[in-house]
Design an enzyme around this catalytic site. Structure first.
Site, PDB file in Angstrom:
ATOM      1  N   GLU A  38       0.895  -1.264  -0.111  1.00 25.81           N
ATOM      2  CA  GLU A  38       0.030  -0.339   0.111  1.00 25.81           C
ATOM      3  C   GLU A  38       0.831   1.231  -0.086  1.00 25.81           C
ATOM      4  O   GLU A  38       0.639   2.343  -0.576  1.00 25.81           O
ATOM      5  CB  GLU A  38      -1.071   0.033   1.193  1.00 25.81           C
ATOM      6  CG  GLU A  38      -1.858  -1.159   1.166  1.00 25.81           C
ATOM      7  CD  GLU A  38      -2.919  -1.518   2.340  1.00 25.81           C
ATOM      8  OE1 GLU A  38      -4.042  -1.308   1.857  1.00 25.81           O
ATOM      9  OE2 GLU A  38      -2.461  -1.569   3.221  1.00 25.81           O
ATOM     10  N   GLU A  68      -3.611  -9.705   3.576  1.00 25.49           N
ATOM     11  CA  GLU A  68      -4.610  -9.471   4.654  1.00 25.49           C
ATOM     12  C   GLU A  68      -5.406 -10.409   4.883  1.00 25.49           C
ATOM     13  O   GLU A  68      -5.677 -10.876   5.819  1.00 25.49           O
ATOM     14  CB  GLU A  68      -5.016  -7.980   4.672  1.00 25.49           C
ATOM     15  CG  GLU A  68      -4.248  -6.867   5.113  1.00 25.49           C
ATOM     16  CD  GLU A  68      -3.300  -6.417   4.013  1.00 25.49           C
ATOM     17  OE1 GLU A  68      -2.660  -5.334   4.306  1.00 25.49           O
ATOM     18  OE2 GLU A  68      -3.293  -6.959   3.059  1.00 25.49           O
TER      19      GLU A  68
END
Length: 254
Positions: free
Chosen positions: A108, A128
């Site tokens: 990210e 995740e």
């Protein structure tokens, strides 16, 4: 800032280095605070035209420090996002220089940058879901804008990793380099960009970032309003004068 994040500025290029190699540059609260402080300093300095974000020890960033998370720390800051960066990266054009893993929050961070230079053995991913978590540091918003929707959906829902050559083919990575040379290649790109007019650089980035939110009827008026400062600047006159005189321009940022 402490030594877990370093900031170096040279010839208009700032380099932010994540420096927790013992945990593959995983982000904890202290690292997030230091990165946010580095971004604030960059945005306040008139001599910085391009920013490079990288990691030490052969790894970009392995994401959130899970041990710190279990101890109650948070690697995100209100209004600043993961590692003090994803929601508010520098206003300058920003390049990620990636060696090794850029996974979870580390991926990210890459997506929060404008350009990516990666070693051929680098890997990207947002795993995740494998830990029952959701990638809310920008991957769900930005990844479908950078690569085809179906490919982004597969990466996010499987949690699998993508190697750098595949990321390059998909359009996520601008340039591939030999392992160990990503930062050098990113700096070459950064200095090439930094040679251009600083007001024009900032206006161009701002227009490109805001354009998706504009309707077709307002887009040209909106971009003209942002670009006007650059067009009316002394730098614009200097650029034209330098072209006519067959020399390199000397930018003042005004």
């Amino acid at each position: 800032m402490s030594d877990i994040v370093t900031l170096d500025v040279n010839d208009g290029v700032a380099v932010i280095t994540l420096n927790r190699p013992e945990v593959r540059n995983a982000a904890n609260a202290a690292l997030a605070a230091d990165v946010a402080a580095a971004v604030d300093e960059i945005d306040a300095r008139a001599d910085v035209r391009v920013t490079v974000l990288t990691g030490s020890g052969g790894t970009f960033c392995s994401g959130m420090d899970l041990k710190a998370f279990l101890d109650g720390e948070r690697a995100s800051l209100p209004g600043r996002g993961f590692a003090g960066f994803t929601d508010q990266p520098p206003k300058t054009p920003t390049i990620a220089a990636v060696e090794g893993a850029a996974v979870a929050g580390g991926c990210e961070l890459v997506l929060a940058c404008d350009m990516v230079v990666a070693a051929e053995n680098a890997k990207f991913g947002v795993p995740e879901v494998k830990r029952g978590l959701v990638a809310v540091g920008g991957a769900l918003l930005r990844l479908p804008q950078r690569i085809p929707y179906q490919l982004a959906m597969e990466l996010i829902l499987t949690g699998d990793l993508m190697d750098a050559p595949t990321a390059h083919t998909a359009g996520l990575v601008n340039h591939l380099t030999a392992p160990g040379t990503a930062l050098d290649a990113a700096l070459r790109l950064a200095h090439k960009i930094a040679a251009n007019g600083p007001l024009a650089l900032k206006a161009s980035k701002e227009i490109m970032q805001r354009a998706p939110r504009w309707s077709p009827d307002e887009a040209y008026d909106q971009q003209r309003a942002i670009a006007q400062t650059a067009f009316e600047s002394q730098d614009a006159k200097e650029g034209a004068r330098a072209f006519a005189e067959k020399r390199q321009p000397v930018w003042q940022g005004v």
